[in-house]
Enzyme design. Structure first.
Site, PDB file in Angstrom:
ATOM      1  N   PHE A  27       0.860  -1.191   0.000  1.00 56.32           N
ATOM      2  CA  PHE A  27       0.000   0.000   0.000  1.00 56.32           C
ATOM      3  C   PHE A  27       0.894   1.237   0.000  1.00 56.32           C
ATOM      4  O   PHE A  27       1.861   1.300   0.747  1.00 56.32           O
ATOM      5  CB  PHE A  27      -0.926  -0.010   1.221  1.00 56.32           C
ATOM      6  CG  PHE A  27      -2.097   0.907   1.076  1.00 56.32           C
ATOM      7  CD1 PHE A  27      -3.218   0.514   0.372  1.00 56.32           C
ATOM      8  CD2 PHE A  27      -2.072   2.172   1.634  1.00 56.32           C
ATOM      9  CE1 PHE A  27      -4.307   1.367   0.229  1.00 56.32           C
ATOM     10  CE2 PHE A  27      -3.143   3.027   1.501  1.00 56.32           C
ATOM     11  CZ  PHE A  27      -4.266   2.632   0.796  1.00 56.32           C
ATOM     12  N   ALA A  61       0.553  -1.576   5.896  1.00 56.32           N
ATOM     13  CA  ALA A  61       1.287  -1.336   7.142  1.00 56.32           C
ATOM     14  C   ALA A  61       0.730  -2.148   8.308  1.00 56.32           C
ATOM     15  O   ALA A  61       1.477  -2.554   9.199  1.00 56.32           O
ATOM     16  CB  ALA A  61       1.263   0.154   7.481  1.00 56.32           C
ATOM     17  N   PHE A  62      -0.555  -2.408   8.312  1.00 58.92           N
ATOM     18  CA  PHE A  62      -1.174  -3.162   9.401  1.00 58.92           C
ATOM     19  C   PHE A  62      -0.635  -4.594   9.477  1.00 58.92           C
ATOM     20  O   PHE A  62      -0.566  -5.185  10.540  1.00 58.92           O
ATOM     21  CB  PHE A  62      -2.697  -3.174   9.212  1.00 58.92           C
ATOM     22  CG  PHE A  62      -3.465  -3.508  10.455  1.00 58.92           C
ATOM     23  CD1 PHE A  62      -3.633  -2.562  11.455  1.00 58.92           C
ATOM     24  CD2 PHE A  62      -4.033  -4.753  10.613  1.00 58.92           C
ATOM     25  CE1 PHE A  62      -4.350  -2.869  12.602  1.00 58.92           C
ATOM     26  CE2 PHE A  62      -4.747  -5.071  11.753  1.00 58.92           C
ATOM     27  CZ  PHE A  62      -4.911  -4.123  12.756  1.00 58.92           C
ATOM     28  N   VAL A  86       1.992   5.366   5.917  1.00 58.73           N
ATOM     29  CA  VAL A  86       0.611   5.603   6.328  1.00 58.73           C
ATOM     30  C   VAL A  86       0.383   7.100   6.206  1.00 58.73           C
ATOM     31  O   VAL A  86       1.020   7.889   6.914  1.00 58.73           O
ATOM     32  CB  VAL A  86       0.350   5.115   7.775  1.00 58.73           C
ATOM     33  CG1 VAL A  86      -1.118   5.276   8.130  1.00 58.73           C
ATOM     34  CG2 VAL A  86       0.792   3.667   7.941  1.00 58.73           C
ATOM     35  N   ILE A  87      -0.497   7.479   5.286  1.00 60.63           N
ATOM     36  CA  ILE A  87      -0.741   8.889   4.992  1.00 60.63           C
ATOM     37  C   ILE A  87      -2.124   9.263   5.503  1.00 60.63           C
ATOM     38  O   ILE A  87      -3.117   8.601   5.189  1.00 60.63           O
ATOM     39  CB  ILE A  87      -0.609   9.161   3.475  1.00 60.63           C
ATOM     40  CG1 ILE A  87       0.797   8.758   2.998  1.00 60.63           C
ATOM     41  CG2 ILE A  87      -0.902  10.631   3.163  1.00 60.63           C
ATOM     42  CD1 ILE A  87       0.990   8.787   1.495  1.00 60.63           C
ATOM     43  N   HIS A  93      -9.006   6.218  10.316  1.00 60.04           N
ATOM     44  CA  HIS A  93      -8.253   5.041   9.874  1.00 60.04           C
ATOM     45  C   HIS A  93      -6.756   5.211  10.109  1.00 60.04           C
ATOM     46  O   HIS A  93      -6.065   4.281  10.532  1.00 60.04           O
ATOM     47  CB  HIS A  93      -8.547   4.806   8.386  1.00 60.04           C
ATOM     48  CG  HIS A  93      -7.954   3.559   7.841  1.00 60.04           C
ATOM     49  ND1 HIS A  93      -6.854   3.572   7.015  1.00 60.04           N
ATOM     50  CD2 HIS A  93      -8.301   2.263   7.996  1.00 60.04           C
ATOM     51  CE1 HIS A  93      -6.544   2.324   6.689  1.00 60.04           C
ATOM     52  NE2 HIS A  93      -7.405   1.516   7.267  1.00 60.04           N
ATOM     53  N   PHE A 118      11.920   0.679  12.728  1.00 58.44           N
ATOM     54  CA  PHE A 118      10.684   1.335  12.312  1.00 58.44           C
ATOM     55  C   PHE A 118      10.975   2.288  11.151  1.00 58.44           C
ATOM     56  O   PHE A 118      11.380   3.430  11.361  1.00 58.44           O
ATOM     57  CB  PHE A 118      10.081   2.090  13.497  1.00 58.44           C
ATOM     58  CG  PHE A 118       8.708   2.623  13.240  1.00 58.44           C
ATOM     59  CD1 PHE A 118       7.613   1.782  13.277  1.00 58.44           C
ATOM     60  CD2 PHE A 118       8.515   3.962  12.978  1.00 58.44           C
ATOM     61  CE1 PHE A 118       6.332   2.274  13.056  1.00 58.44           C
ATOM     62  CE2 PHE A 118       7.248   4.473  12.747  1.00 58.44           C
ATOM     63  CZ  PHE A 118       6.152   3.625  12.790  1.00 58.44           C
ATOM     64  N   ARG A 132      10.512  12.397   2.580  1.00 57.32           N
ATOM     65  CA  ARG A 132      11.226  11.485   3.486  1.00 57.32           C
ATOM     66  C   ARG A 132      11.682  10.198   2.795  1.00 57.32           C
ATOM     67  O   ARG A 132      12.233   9.311   3.438  1.00 57.32           O
ATOM     68  CB  ARG A 132      10.332  11.156   4.681  1.00 57.32           C
ATOM     69  CG  ARG A 132      10.181  12.350   5.615  1.00 57.32           C
ATOM     70  CD  ARG A 132       8.979  12.205   6.541  1.00 57.32           C
ATOM     71  NE  ARG A 132       8.878  13.309   7.472  1.00 57.32           N
ATOM     72  CZ  ARG A 132       8.425  14.523   7.191  1.00 57.32           C
ATOM     73  NH1 ARG A 132       8.042  14.810   5.949  1.00 57.32           N
ATOM     74  NH2 ARG A 132       8.351  15.465   8.098  1.00 57.32           N
TER      75      ARG A 132
END
Length: 166
Positions: A27, A61-62, A86-87, A93, A118, A132
């Site tokens: 994702f 990411a989950f 994760v945006i 969410h 991480f 980033r």
């Protein structure tokens, strides 16, 4: 008092012989692929051989923590790098995914004793993610890779210096 290490300065990192696992989320893969490229550059700079790097992709990411703890618990890796993006959107969410991903990654390293880095971006917008994950050493994938080598060397040193007493 015994003091390990010489200072807070960045140590010379020689990752030769370290086995590193990478878990990447599909994702937001336009960002994660750039993080992965950064991680591979960082590992190469630290001397980690290509054949000592194992990569796995997960849906999002989950799902990263489960793959990370499975790799760490296998006994085949000195460190695991996690990469995702994760945006923030218009719903809650973001908080659920980002928080549970971070908690799961931290639990993976605490439960296994294997460093799990991480490298998951938790950002407000796509531009922050792009900023980033660029081609320089400020790429958060590169930072996670260098951190993985540093922590793997430290943990291995501690374990060899202070063996577990049965």
């Amino acid at each position: 008092m015994t003091r390990a290490g010489s200072s807070g300065a960045m140590p010379e990192l020689n990752g030769k012989g370290l086995r590193i696992g990478i878990v990447s989320a599909r994702f937001n893969d336009h960002i994660v692929t750039a993080l992965r490229d950064g991680a591979l550059r960082g590992l190469e700079r630290c001397g980690v051989a290509d054949n000592d790097i194992v990569e796995h992709w997960v849906p999002g990411a989950f799902e990263i923590p489960l793959a990370a703890i499975t790799l760490a618990d296998s006994g085949n890796f000195d460190a695991v790098i996690t990469l995702g993006a994760v945006i923030r959107g218009d719903t809650a969410h973001f908080e659920f995914v980002a928080g549970e991903c971070a908690r799961g990654i931290q639990n993976a390293q605490l439960e296994t004793g294997v460093p799990v880095m991480f490298g998951v971006l938790t950002v407000d917008n796509n531009q922050q993610a792009v900023d980033r994950s660029g081609p320089g050493i400020d790429n958060k994938g590169d930072e996670a890779a260098v951190g993985a080598v540093e922590m793997a060397l430290l943990v291995n040193q501690i374990k060899s210096t202070y063996p577990t007493v049965e």
